[in-house]
Design a protein around this motif. Structure first.
Motif, PDB file in Angstrom:
ATOM      1  N   HIS A  72       0.807  -1.071   0.084  1.00 27.33           N
ATOM      2  CA  HIS A  72       0.046  -0.003   0.058  1.00 27.33           C
ATOM      3  C   HIS A  72       0.987   1.234   0.028  1.00 27.33           C
ATOM      4  O   HIS A  72       1.497   1.555   1.239  1.00 27.33           O
ATOM      5  N   GLN A  75       0.634   4.120   2.742  1.00 25.98           N
ATOM      6  CA  GLN A  75       0.796   3.705   3.895  1.00 25.98           C
ATOM      7  C   GLN A  75       2.184   3.860   4.494  1.00 25.98           C
ATOM      8  O   GLN A  75       2.679   3.103   5.527  1.00 25.98           O
ATOM      9  N   LEU A  86      -6.678  -5.597  12.772  1.00 21.19           N
ATOM     10  CA  LEU A  86      -7.127  -4.894  11.463  1.00 21.19           C
ATOM     11  C   LEU A  86      -8.157  -3.831  11.355  1.00 21.19           C
ATOM     12  O   LEU A  86      -7.731  -3.077  11.100  1.00 21.19           O
ATOM     13  N   ARG A 197     -11.072  -2.362  -2.155  1.00 19.20           N
ATOM     14  CA  ARG A 197     -10.270  -2.634  -1.293  1.00 19.20           C
ATOM     15  C   ARG A 197     -10.448  -4.046  -0.596  1.00 19.20           C
ATOM     16  O   ARG A 197      -9.507  -4.760  -0.556  1.00 19.20           O
ATOM     17  N   HIS A 225      -8.440  -7.678  -0.712  1.00 16.04           N
ATOM     18  CA  HIS A 225      -7.981  -8.670   0.535  1.00 16.04           C
ATOM     19  C   HIS A 225      -9.243  -9.589   0.700  1.00 16.04           C
ATOM     20  O   HIS A 225     -10.254  -9.316   0.493  1.00 16.04           O
ATOM     21  N   GLU A 228      -8.563 -12.152   6.208  1.00 16.05           N
ATOM     22  CA  GLU A 228      -7.500 -11.790   6.884  1.00 16.05           C
ATOM     23  C   GLU A 228      -7.466 -12.027   8.147  1.00 16.05           C
ATOM     24  O   GLU A 228      -6.533 -12.577   9.139  1.00 16.05           O
ATOM     25  N   ASP A 315       2.974  -6.143   2.062  1.00 18.09           N
ATOM     26  CA  ASP A 315       1.726  -5.633   2.738  1.00 18.09           C
ATOM     27  C   ASP A 315       1.998  -4.223   3.477  1.00 18.09           C
ATOM     28  O   ASP A 315       1.460  -3.956   4.431  1.00 18.09           O
TER      29      ASP A 315
HETATM   30  N1  GUN Z   1      -7.791  -4.759   4.481  1.00 19.34           N
HETATM   31  C1  GUN Z   1      -8.666  -3.819   3.954  1.00 19.34           C
HETATM   32  N2  GUN Z   1      -7.679  -2.837   3.726  1.00 19.34           N
HETATM   33  C2  GUN Z   1      -6.475  -3.282   4.329  1.00 19.34           C
HETATM   34  C3  GUN Z   1      -5.146  -2.711   4.284  1.00 19.34           C
HETATM   35  O1  GUN Z   1      -5.052  -1.449   3.907  1.00 19.34           O
HETATM   36  N3  GUN Z   1      -4.091  -3.390   5.043  1.00 19.34           N
HETATM   37  C4  GUN Z   1      -4.433  -4.807   5.331  1.00 19.34           C
HETATM   38  N4  GUN Z   1      -3.335  -5.264   5.719  1.00 19.34           N
HETATM   39  N5  GUN Z   1      -5.437  -5.269   5.217  1.00 19.34           N
HETATM   40  C5  GUN Z   1      -6.525  -4.610   4.800  1.00 19.34           C
END
Ligand code: GUN
Ligand code: ZN
Length: 430
Positions: A72, A75, A86, A197, A225, A228, A315
């Motif tokens: 990203h 970031q 998260l 996203r 994504h 996660e 990431d």
């Molecule tokens: N899931 C949605 N946006 C993000 C992000 O910016 N980073 C991560 N690690 N997971 C996400």
């Protein structure tokens, strides 16, 4: 004018997990480069007669430049933000930082710094999430184009569950993405990635718009994504009650295929894993991020057993390092926690040719072969006193690679080449 790089040259032509015949290594090797592409690779003795400017990198190793298939760019000032998992991490740190990328000046400044950092860490190609603002993608593409980099990127589409100033709409997300595709996709070495996203920040209408783009432009990447974090999964299932599971949300909207890069993919059911394999969607492992955010342990072995193609990525800024070496170190440790051993040859294959395959770009990058772009990294396994001391006892190439993997970072990157061009100290923000 041709360039001849001399050094200890290593490249992969197969996955060491699959076959013993997987790499080529020239102890006194050379790479002949013309017009940004590799013309020949082999023993220095066989290539020295060419009329070329020679640069001697011995005793360092020369490998294909690292590829980071999930990062990203907005970031860069979120990395190392304390204390959250998260969803709270997104709300507390990430969304406020991404708001600043509405400013084209801020975006341009950060794009420059971001690419400088990638190159200083030996990464020559990345698949990058920009912010919701088209200006962020404009800035990144312009900066990557100026450096001649092969960059995959897209503005994130997000139309709910995000603050004011960070939401588009289904239509605006479609229109802005389309305009960026028209302007940047295929220019130089740039490629556009359709970038919803994740399901939480997109309405079904927006995922449908993303699917429409994917149908109109089937050669584009799609990045998002998937599964996660457990709280993320619960919320996602509430938002899409009709879907069979998390993966099915993307599936229903036409977002799964061999060009789909699914970040994280940790907590998947057997059905989801089988469906990933069936559609060809890629699972992108983000080890430093998964440990930092406490998300879970990706099981690369299980994915490979199920014939899912995987990549490995930083990431940043959920991830904690721009270095693919540091990333491979954490991937090794996660494999250990899963009861698996990752051989260093397999690790370096993964970060180069493996990630090129994950991106479907293996004809262009990820290996040192005639015709490929000369995107290269020069690595010094003796970069720090501690590494040098350990290297005194190293007897094999695999041992040297493992020192780099476990102890290395940008200090081990002696030089990075993009299309045969050395990226100068100005790019090295140490
Ligand atoms: N899931 C949605 N946006 C993000 C992000 O910016 N980073 C991560 N690690 N997971 C996400
Ligand atoms: Zn991410």
């Amino acid at each position: 004018m041709k360039t001849l790089l001399r050094g200890r040259v290593l490249t992969f032509h197969a996955d060491p997990a699959d076959t013993a015949d997987n790499h080529r290594f020239w102890e006194d090797g050379a790479i002949l480069i013309e017009d940004g592409r590799i013309e020949a690779v082999g023993d220095h003795a066989d290539l020295r007669h060419h009329d070329a400017t020679e640069i001697d990198h011995r005793p360092n190793l020369i490998l294909p430049g690292f590829i980071d298939p999930h990062i990203h760019f907005p970031q860069v000032q979120v990395i190392a933000s304390w204390g959250e998992q998260l969803l709270d991490w997104l709300n507390t740190y990430t969304f406020p930082a991404e708001l600043k990328f509405a400013s084209p000046e801020h975006a341009a400044h950060m794009a420059d710094r971001f690419l400088g950092l990638l190159l200083a860490h030996g990464t020559t190609t990345a698949s990058t999430f920009c912010s919701v603002h088209p200006a962020s993608a404009e800035a990144l593409f312009a900066a990557a184009d100026a450096r001649g980099m092969a960059m995959v990127a897209g503005k994130v589409m997000m139309d709910r569950n995000a603050p004011d100033g960070l939401r588009d709409t289904a239509q605006q997300g479609y229109d802005d993405s389309r305009a960026l595709i028209d302007r940047w996709h295929g220019r130089g070495r740039l490629r556009y990635a359709i970038t919803p996203r994740f399901a939480i920040t997109s309405t079904p209408e927006q995922l449908q718009a993303a699917g429409a783009l994917a149908a109109e432009f089937p050669d584009l990447h799609i990045q998002t994504h998937l599964s996660e974090n457990l709280a993320e999964i619960d919320f996602t299932r509430e938002l899409y009650p009709e879907a069979r599971d998390y993966l099915d949300i993307y599936d229903r909207h036409g977002l799964l295929g061999p060009r789909s890069l699914m970040g994280h993919a940790i907590h998947l059911s057997d059905r989801e894993i089988a469906r990933m394999a069936e559609t060809g969607a890629r699972a992108i492992h983000c080890p430093t991020s998964n440990l930092f955010l406490g998300s879970g342990l990706f099981d690369d072995h299980a994915m490979r057993e199920a014939s899912v193609v995987t990549g490995v990525a930083t990431d940043v800024g959920g991830g904690t390092s721009y270095s693919m070496l540091a990333t491979l170190s954490e991937a090794y440790k996660i494999a250990q926690l899963n009861g698996r051993r990752m051989h260093p040859l397999q690790a370096f294959h993964w970060a180069t040719r493996g990630n090129a395959i994950a991106l479907g770009m293996e004809d262009e990058i990820g290996a040192i072969e005639p015709g490929r772009h000369a995107d290269l990294v020069v690595l010094d396994p003796r970069a720090t006193p501690a590494m040098a001391l350990r290297a005194e006892a190293a007897r094999t190439l695999a041992e040297e690679l493992f020192i780099l993997q476990i102890m290395g970072d940008d200090r081990a990157v002696a030089q990075t080449y993009v299309a045969g061009k050395p990226m100068g100290v100005g790019d090295k923000l140490r």
